[in-house]
Write a protein that holds these residues in place. Structure first.
Motif, PDB file in Angstrom:
ATOM      1  N   PRO A  37       0.824  -1.215   0.000  1.00  0.00           N
ATOM      2  CA  PRO A  37       0.000   0.000   0.000  1.00  0.00           C
ATOM      3  C   PRO A  37       0.850   1.253   0.000  1.00  0.00           C
ATOM      4  O   PRO A  37       1.955   1.273   0.544  1.00  0.00           O
ATOM      5  CB  PRO A  37      -0.803  -0.124   1.306  1.00  0.00           C
ATOM      6  CG  PRO A  37      -0.735  -1.565   1.668  1.00  0.00           C
ATOM      7  CD  PRO A  37       0.579  -2.061   1.162  1.00  0.00           C
ATOM      8  N   ALA A  38       0.332   2.306  -0.612  1.00  0.00           N
ATOM      9  CA  ALA A  38       1.030   3.590  -0.605  1.00  0.00           C
ATOM     10  C   ALA A  38       1.192   4.068   0.832  1.00  0.00           C
ATOM     11  O   ALA A  38       0.293   3.943   1.655  1.00  0.00           O
ATOM     12  CB  ALA A  38       0.240   4.608  -1.428  1.00  0.00           C
ATOM     13  N   GLY A  39       2.337   4.638   1.119  1.00  0.00           N
ATOM     14  CA  GLY A  39       2.600   5.128   2.467  1.00  0.00           C
ATOM     15  C   GLY A  39       3.075   4.060   3.433  1.00  0.00           C
ATOM     16  O   GLY A  39       3.229   4.329   4.633  1.00  0.00           O
ATOM     17  N   TYR A  40       3.285   2.850   2.940  1.00  0.00           N
ATOM     18  CA  TYR A  40       3.697   1.747   3.818  1.00  0.00           C
ATOM     19  C   TYR A  40       5.020   2.026   4.515  1.00  0.00           C
ATOM     20  O   TYR A  40       5.191   1.711   5.687  1.00  0.00           O
ATOM     21  CB  TYR A  40       3.811   0.445   3.016  1.00  0.00           C
ATOM     22  CG  TYR A  40       4.392  -0.696   3.822  1.00  0.00           C
ATOM     23  CD1 TYR A  40       3.594  -1.405   4.717  1.00  0.00           C
ATOM     24  CD2 TYR A  40       5.733  -1.035   3.719  1.00  0.00           C
ATOM     25  CE1 TYR A  40       4.125  -2.440   5.474  1.00  0.00           C
ATOM     26  CE2 TYR A  40       6.274  -2.067   4.472  1.00  0.00           C
ATOM     27  CZ  TYR A  40       5.464  -2.766   5.342  1.00  0.00           C
ATOM     28  OH  TYR A  40       5.994  -3.774   6.090  1.00  0.00           O
ATOM     29  N   ALA A  41       5.979   2.633   3.765  1.00  0.00           N
ATOM     30  CA  ALA A  41       7.311   2.897   4.341  1.00  0.00           C
ATOM     31  C   ALA A  41       7.203   3.753   5.592  1.00  0.00           C
ATOM     32  O   ALA A  41       7.882   3.514   6.595  1.00  0.00           O
ATOM     33  CB  ALA A  41       8.209   3.568   3.305  1.00  0.00           C
ATOM     34  N   GLY A  42       6.321   4.749   5.548  1.00  0.00           N
ATOM     35  CA  GLY A  42       6.153   5.613   6.715  1.00  0.00           C
ATOM     36  C   GLY A  42       5.543   4.879   7.887  1.00  0.00           C
ATOM     37  O   GLY A  42       5.956   5.051   9.038  1.00  0.00           O
ATOM     38  N   ILE A  43       4.538   4.041   7.607  1.00  0.00           N
ATOM     39  CA  ILE A  43       3.908   3.252   8.676  1.00  0.00           C
ATOM     40  C   ILE A  43       4.912   2.289   9.290  1.00  0.00           C
ATOM     41  O   ILE A  43       5.025   2.162  10.514  1.00  0.00           O
ATOM     42  CB  ILE A  43       2.697   2.470   8.120  1.00  0.00           C
ATOM     43  CG1 ILE A  43       1.618   3.431   7.640  1.00  0.00           C
ATOM     44  CG2 ILE A  43       2.138   1.517   9.185  1.00  0.00           C
ATOM     45  CD1 ILE A  43       0.468   2.751   6.930  1.00  0.00           C
ATOM     46  N   HIS A  44       5.671   1.609   8.435  1.00  0.00           N
ATOM     47  CA  HIS A  44       6.645   0.630   8.906  1.00  0.00           C
ATOM     48  C   HIS A  44       7.706   1.282   9.786  1.00  0.00           C
ATOM     49  O   HIS A  44       8.003   0.809  10.886  1.00  0.00           O
ATOM     50  CB  HIS A  44       7.300  -0.065   7.710  1.00  0.00           C
ATOM     51  CG  HIS A  44       8.416  -0.994   8.085  1.00  0.00           C
ATOM     52  ND1 HIS A  44       9.740  -0.604   8.072  1.00  0.00           N
ATOM     53  CD2 HIS A  44       8.401  -2.278   8.518  1.00  0.00           C
ATOM     54  CE1 HIS A  44      10.482  -1.616   8.471  1.00  0.00           C
ATOM     55  NE2 HIS A  44       9.698  -2.648   8.739  1.00  0.00           N
ATOM     56  N   SER A  45       8.301   2.389   9.305  1.00  0.00           N
ATOM     57  CA  SER A  45       9.355   3.061  10.077  1.00  0.00           C
ATOM     58  C   SER A  45       8.821   3.597  11.394  1.00  0.00           C
ATOM     59  O   SER A  45       9.511   3.570  12.422  1.00  0.00           O
ATOM     60  CB  SER A  45       9.976   4.195   9.255  1.00  0.00           C
ATOM     61  OG  SER A  45       8.996   5.189   8.949  1.00  0.00           O
ATOM     62  N   GLY A  46       7.571   4.061  11.390  1.00  0.00           N
ATOM     63  CA  GLY A  46       6.986   4.572  12.626  1.00  0.00           C
ATOM     64  C   GLY A  46       6.797   3.478  13.655  1.00  0.00           C
ATOM     65  O   GLY A  46       7.050   3.679  14.855  1.00  0.00           O
ATOM     66  N   ILE A  47       6.353   2.302  13.221  1.00  0.00           N
ATOM     67  CA  ILE A  47       6.168   1.177  14.138  1.00  0.00           C
ATOM     68  C   ILE A  47       7.512   0.686  14.664  1.00  0.00           C
ATOM     69  O   ILE A  47       7.643   0.336  15.847  1.00  0.00           O
ATOM     70  CB  ILE A  47       5.397   0.038  13.439  1.00  0.00           C
ATOM     71  CG1 ILE A  47       3.956   0.479  13.171  1.00  0.00           C
ATOM     72  CG2 ILE A  47       5.417  -1.233  14.287  1.00  0.00           C
ATOM     73  CD1 ILE A  47       3.142  -0.527  12.392  1.00  0.00           C
ATOM     74  N   VAL A  48       8.529   0.659  13.777  1.00  0.00           N
ATOM     75  CA  VAL A  48       9.869   0.262  14.205  1.00  0.00           C
ATOM     76  C   VAL A  48      10.380   1.200  15.300  1.00  0.00           C
ATOM     77  O   VAL A  48      10.918   0.761  16.324  1.00  0.00           O
ATOM     78  CB  VAL A  48      10.843   0.248  13.008  1.00  0.00           C
ATOM     79  CG1 VAL A  48      12.288   0.114  13.489  1.00  0.00           C
ATOM     80  CG2 VAL A  48      10.511  -0.889  12.056  1.00  0.00           C
ATOM     81  N   GLU A  49      10.206   2.512  15.097  1.00  0.00           N
ATOM     82  CA  GLU A  49      10.636   3.492  16.107  1.00  0.00           C
ATOM     83  C   GLU A  49       9.879   3.289  17.415  1.00  0.00           C
ATOM     84  O   GLU A  49      10.452   3.395  18.507  1.00  0.00           O
ATOM     85  CB  GLU A  49      10.413   4.908  15.574  1.00  0.00           C
ATOM     86  CG  GLU A  49      11.356   5.300  14.438  1.00  0.00           C
ATOM     87  CD  GLU A  49      11.047   6.674  13.895  1.00  0.00           C
ATOM     88  OE1 GLU A  49      10.163   7.355  14.473  1.00  0.00           O
ATOM     89  OE2 GLU A  49      11.685   7.080  12.900  1.00  0.00           O
ATOM     90  N   LEU A  50       8.565   3.027  17.300  1.00  0.00           N
ATOM     91  CA  LEU A  50       7.745   2.806  18.499  1.00  0.00           C
ATOM     92  C   LEU A  50       8.232   1.604  19.289  1.00  0.00           C
ATOM     93  O   LEU A  50       8.403   1.663  20.515  1.00  0.00           O
ATOM     94  CB  LEU A  50       6.288   2.611  18.081  1.00  0.00           C
ATOM     95  CG  LEU A  50       5.324   2.162  19.196  1.00  0.00           C
ATOM     96  CD1 LEU A  50       5.166   3.264  20.227  1.00  0.00           C
ATOM     97  CD2 LEU A  50       3.970   1.783  18.601  1.00  0.00           C
ATOM     98  N   LEU A  51       8.475   0.485  18.586  1.00  0.00           N
ATOM     99  CA  LEU A  51       8.906  -0.736  19.264  1.00  0.00           C
ATOM    100  C   LEU A  51      10.306  -0.584  19.848  1.00  0.00           C
ATOM    101  O   LEU A  51      10.583  -1.084  20.945  1.00  0.00           O
ATOM    102  CB  LEU A  51       8.851  -1.920  18.298  1.00  0.00           C
ATOM    103  CG  LEU A  51       7.447  -2.347  17.863  1.00  0.00           C
ATOM    104  CD1 LEU A  51       7.522  -3.455  16.824  1.00  0.00           C
ATOM    105  CD2 LEU A  51       6.622  -2.802  19.057  1.00  0.00           C
ATOM    106  N   ASP A  52      11.215   0.078  19.122  1.00  0.00           N
ATOM    107  CA  ASP A  52      12.558   0.318  19.654  1.00  0.00           C
ATOM    108  C   ASP A  52      12.491   1.146  20.936  1.00  0.00           C
ATOM    109  O   ASP A  52      13.161   0.838  21.935  1.00  0.00           O
ATOM    110  CB  ASP A  52      13.418   1.050  18.618  1.00  0.00           C
ATOM    111  CG  ASP A  52      14.024   0.098  17.603  1.00  0.00           C
ATOM    112  OD1 ASP A  52      13.968  -1.121  17.828  1.00  0.00           O
ATOM    113  OD2 ASP A  52      14.562   0.571  16.580  1.00  0.00           O
TER     114      ASP A  52
END
Length: 389
Positions: free
Chosen positions: A17-32
């Motif tokens: 989906p469009a915008g996936y990179a932003g969602i993915h990086s945001g979740i990675v930052e949240l989990l870190d």
């Protein structure tokens, strides 16, 4: 496809989906961030618990001070009982560290630290807690550094130097690696002798790339794993992990009496942590077999380290009716394999000869190591090609 729902396609052919990179990086930052916060919380409560254990040990020693050797007997008995109840983390050395920790940070120092931190908070109840009995929650506010950092600080005998390193570690956000390097390089003494102390402090605060601590590093800290009574089965690299797994299966398939005990077994000597890759028990020889894998060329330091492992295992892991442990170093340097047994520490040449007769031939192990490495490397080169189809 309607407007506003543009997507891209991955190498596997699945739509993204469009915008996936932003969602993915945001979740990675949240989990870190969450994992780092969890590690900090565990470390604070662990350090507070260990300070309180140290306080109780010291006060019990003071009550029994008229009895010779009471303190040593108390710690040995506690070590045995607590290890039986809670598992790792309560060896004699670590309990002694807790005792020393309380003596280095007495109640007066902790109360002063807490008073300073709570000075700007409108919390009369907390002020009363500082002057009265300290709860674990109160104590956790006093200890900003991880327990492993305080253990390293306890090795600094000079009080002024210890206070300097602690203050600089807090100010500069030093990792334990950075703290260890600064203490080892006598940063306090060099700064005291320097004509430009400000420049020295600024330079010392700059971390090196290897000092970076990831959330994984924080979670896998040996002290944290001990405190939570979690298994420690982390490998240094994917290749090492795969080699260890294959070699583990290979030795068990030999049918020569090997019984699997554990992987990535940690041991602590003084304040330094070590890790052995595989630990077996050999039924015919009635001894532990310690296996260490090296991805580089074999060095004299590797041999010396293995003898250190064997001596430690003989004292701490071997039962009274078992034979001395034997070490096996497997060198998996690219293009070259080497297997070497560490038998020099055995009580007699007869025993060493018997061990050599029963244990797998070194050349057989070298051949298996070479074959395994070639197989793994061939899979690594083939896998990216199959993904592109």
């Amino acid at each position: 496809m309607s407007k506003g729902t543009l997507s891209t396609t991955t190498a596997k052919g699945a739509a993204v989906p469009a915008g996936y990179a932003g969602i993915h990086s945001g979740i990675v930052e949240l989990l870190d961030a969450a994992r780092q916060a969890a590690a900090r919380s565990v470390n604070a409560l662990m350090t507070a618990s260990y300070w309180e254990i140290g306080r109780r040990i010291v006060e019990a020693e003071q009550q029994g001070k008229r009895r010779a050797g009471y303190g040593e007997q108390l710690i040995e008995r506690l070590s045995s009982d607590l290890t039986g109840r809670f598992g790792r983390g309560f060896g004699v050395n670590n309990l002694e560290n807790m005792r020393r920790f309380f003596l280095a940070y007495p109640r007066s120092v902790i109360s002063q630290t807490l008073s300073g931190k709570l000075r700007n908070e409108v919390a009369s109840e907390k002020s009363q807690a500082v002057s009265g009995k300290l709860s674990l929650s109160d104590l956790a506010h006093a200890f900003t550094l991880p327990w492993s950092a305080y253990v390293r600080l306890l090795s600094v005998k000079d009080d002024h130097a210890r206070q300097f390193y602690e203050a600089e570690a807090l100010r500069g956000g030093w990792s334990v690696r950075q703290l260890d390097r600064q203490i080892g390089s006598q940063f306090y003494e060099r700064t005291a002798l320097s004509k430009n102390k400000t420049a020295m402090l600024v330079k010392g605060a700059v971390p090196k790339p290897e000092d970076a601590v990831t959330p994984d590093d924080a979670i896998k800290d040996p002290y944290v794993l001990e405190f939570l009574d979690l298994k420690d089965e982390y490998s240094e690299s994917d290749l090492e992990q795969a080699l260890i797994h294959r070699l583990q299966d290979f030795l068990l398939e030999l049918g020569e009496g090997f019984t699997f005990v554990g992987r990535q077994r940690r041991l602590r000597i003084d304040q330094t942590w070590y890790r052995v890759d595989l630990l077996f028990f050999h039924r015919r020889l009635r001894c532990l077999v310690i296996i260490d894998l090296k991805l580089g060329a074999l060095t004299h330091a590797d041999v010396g380290q293995m003898h250190l492992y064997c001596n430690y295992a003989k004292e701490h892991w071997t039962f009274h009716d078992e034979n001395p442990p034997v070490g096996l170093i497997l060198c998996a340097d690219k293009g070259h394999a080497l297997a070497r047994y560490a038998l020099e520490g055995l009580p007699s040449k007869v025993m060493a000869a018997n061990y050599r007769t029963v244990l797998p031939d070194a050349e057989l192990l070298q051949k298996e190591l070479e074959n395994t490495r070639r197989l793994l490397e061939s899979h690594a080169t083939i896998r990216p090609k199959t993904r592109k189809r």
